[in-house]
Design a protein around this motif. Structure first.
Motif, mmCIF file in Angstrom:
data_model
loop_
_atom_site.group_PDB
_atom_site.id
_atom_site.type_symbol
_atom_site.label_atom_id
_atom_site.label_comp_id
_atom_site.label_asym_id
_atom_site.label_seq_id
_atom_site.Cartn_x
_atom_site.Cartn_y
_atom_site.Cartn_z
ATOM 1 N N ILE A 141 1.809 0.645 3.097
ATOM 2 C CA ILE A 141 3.147 0.685 2.510
ATOM 3 C C ILE A 141 3.821 2.017 2.844
ATOM 4 C CG2 ILE A 141 4.476 0.492 0.375
ATOM 5 C CD1 ILE A 141 2.870 -2.027 1.162
ATOM 6 N N ILE A 142 5.111 1.965 3.190
ATOM 7 C CA ILE A 142 5.890 3.162 3.502
ATOM 8 C C ILE A 142 6.726 3.534 2.284
ATOM 9 C CG2 ILE A 142 7.677 4.147 4.984
ATOM 10 C CD1 ILE A 142 6.775 2.162 7.157
ATOM 11 N N ASP A 143 6.576 4.762 1.824
ATOM 12 C CA ASP A 143 7.325 5.250 0.664
ATOM 13 C C ASP A 143 8.634 5.861 1.151
ATOM 14 O OD1 ASP A 143 8.191 6.157 -1.747
ATOM 15 O OD2 ASP A 143 6.470 7.452 -2.165
ATOM 16 N N ASP A 144 9.719 5.082 1.071
ATOM 17 C CA ASP A 144 11.008 5.586 1.539
ATOM 18 C C ASP A 144 11.832 6.111 0.370
ATOM 19 O OD1 ASP A 144 12.143 3.390 0.245
ATOM 20 O OD2 ASP A 144 12.175 2.172 2.057
ATOM 21 N N GLU A 145 13.047 6.541 0.656
ATOM 22 C CA GLU A 145 13.910 7.132 -0.367
ATOM 23 C C GLU A 145 14.918 6.142 -0.931
ATOM 24 O OE1 GLU A 145 13.505 10.137 -1.674
ATOM 25 O OE2 GLU A 145 11.714 10.200 -0.410
ATOM 26 N N ILE A 146 14.845 4.896 -0.490
ATOM 27 C CA ILE A 146 15.797 3.882 -0.950
ATOM 28 C C ILE A 146 15.257 3.227 -2.212
ATOM 29 C CG2 ILE A 146 16.989 1.745 -0.348
ATOM 30 C CD1 ILE A 146 16.668 2.537 2.594
ATOM 31 N N LEU A 147 16.106 3.109 -3.232
ATOM 32 C CA LEU A 147 15.692 2.505 -4.494
ATOM 33 C C LEU A 147 15.858 0.989 -4.400
ATOM 34 C CD1 LEU A 147 17.297 5.004 -7.030
ATOM 35 C CD2 LEU A 147 15.012 5.032 -6.026
ATOM 36 N N GLU A 148 14.741 0.299 -4.219
ATOM 37 C CA GLU A 148 14.799 -1.151 -4.069
ATOM 38 C C GLU A 148 13.404 -1.731 -4.230
ATOM 39 O OE1 GLU A 148 16.112 -1.908 -0.104
ATOM 40 O OE2 GLU A 148 14.513 -0.735 0.811
ATOM 41 N N ASN A 149 13.340 -2.979 -4.650
ATOM 42 C CA ASN A 149 12.102 -3.752 -4.636
ATOM 43 C C ASN A 149 12.201 -4.746 -3.489
ATOM 44 O OD1 ASN A 149 11.121 -2.447 -6.877
ATOM 45 N ND2 ASN A 149 11.674 -4.057 -8.312
ATOM 46 N N ASP A 150 11.160 -4.815 -2.663
ATOM 47 C CA ASP A 150 11.199 -5.678 -1.485
ATOM 48 C C ASP A 150 9.978 -6.581 -1.430
ATOM 49 O OD1 ASP A 150 13.618 -4.878 -0.138
ATOM 50 O OD2 ASP A 150 12.634 -2.969 0.280
ATOM 51 N N ASN A 151 10.151 -7.733 -0.772
ATOM 52 C CA ASN A 151 9.064 -8.688 -0.592
ATOM 53 C C ASN A 151 8.722 -8.851 0.881
ATOM 54 O OD1 ASN A 151 9.109 -9.285 -3.363
ATOM 55 N ND2 ASN A 151 10.608 -10.917 -3.074
ATOM 56 N N LEU A 152 7.441 -9.068 1.152
ATOM 57 C CA LEU A 152 7.015 -9.485 2.482
ATOM 58 C C LEU A 152 6.099 -10.685 2.342
ATOM 59 C CD1 LEU A 152 3.869 -8.014 3.556
ATOM 60 C CD2 LEU A 152 5.204 -6.272 2.395
ATOM 61 N N ILE A 153 5.948 -11.420 3.425
ATOM 62 C CA ILE A 153 5.195 -12.665 3.409
ATOM 63 C C ILE A 153 3.803 -12.439 3.998
ATOM 64 C CG2 ILE A 153 5.160 -15.084 4.123
ATOM 65 C CD1 ILE A 153 7.469 -14.305 2.252
ATOM 66 N N LEU A 154 2.801 -12.986 3.329
ATOM 67 C CA LEU A 154 1.422 -12.988 3.814
ATOM 68 C C LEU A 154 1.066 -14.418 4.193
ATOM 69 C CD1 LEU A 154 -0.032 -11.006 0.771
ATOM 70 C CD2 LEU A 154 0.735 -10.011 2.939
#
Length: 215
Positions: A141-154
């Motif tokens: 996981i990349i810890d960026d500075e953008i405030l957001e919750n994101d999803n990825l598919i497995l």
């Protein structure tokens, strides 16, 4: 499942369902639940307590799955805090354990994007003859500075020696660690003391049920 606020009755008995019951099944407004006579398991103590209260016979009516070997995700939803660095994903083999088994896994973008939110990964998991132990892989996981919750598919594909179970796709939610990024000194919309309380509340809940709005 837990977000279906208008759901009152759920009867899934005698459906040959198998695998782990997800924690997201918990719905405080549910009045009737019947999971009897399947092949289900539950690992979370709070989930078990909720199931026992709403469907007292669920555990005693489950039977071990005895069909052909299946490979599937342990859950259909996973979550990780952005600053944890990686998420560990579990794949299980149930049913017959004779014969060698393998399955390919991969990640793909949804709202989370490769290279900015996480590092794409793919590979193969292997079970030897007689091996029924859980297998895992990790997603960086990349810890960026953008405030957001994101999803990825497995996803799981190309099973050999086994059949893909119904949980052959899953969603990994990357939850933002806003509490580590927000500086109350920079907030002008609310008093600093109120800001500090909100940040503390966010941290105490791990960010669950919080939404972000820009502008």
């Amino acid at each position: 499942m837990g977000n279906l606020s208008y759901l009152r009755y759920l009867h899934l008995n005698d459906n040959e369902l198998y695998g782990n019951i997800p924690l997201s099944l918990i719905n405080r407004d549910l009045e009737e639940l019947n999971l009897d006579d399947n092949h289900l398991m539950a690992n979370d103590l709070s989930l078990i307590a909720w199931l026992d209260k709403l469907n007292p016979t669920w555990a005693t009516t489950q039977t071990p799955y005895s069909g052909p070997s299946l490979v599937l995700f342990s859950f259909t939803t996973y979550s990780v805090m952005e600053n944890e660095g990686q998420a560990t994903i579990t794949v299980i083999r149930i049913g017959a354990s004779d014969g060698a088994v393998s399955v390919d896994y991969a990640t793909s973008d949804d709202t989370a994007k490769t290279g900015s939110d996480y590092i794409a990964t793919s590979g193969t998991l292997n079970w030897a003859d007689g091996d029924a132990a859980d297998k895992t892989f990790t997603v960086e996981i990349i810890d960026d500075e953008i405030l957001e919750n994101d999803n990825l598919i497995l996803s799981l594909n190309n099973a050999t020696g086994a059949v893909l179970g119904s949980a052959n796709t899953a969603v990994l939610t990357i939850r933002d660690n806003i509490g580590d990024k927000l500086e109350c000194a920079e907030v002008t919309e609310i008093p600093p003391a109120e800001c500090e309380v909100l940040v503390a509340l966010y941290k105490s809940t791990g960010g669950a049920n919080w939404k972000y709005q820009n502008g």
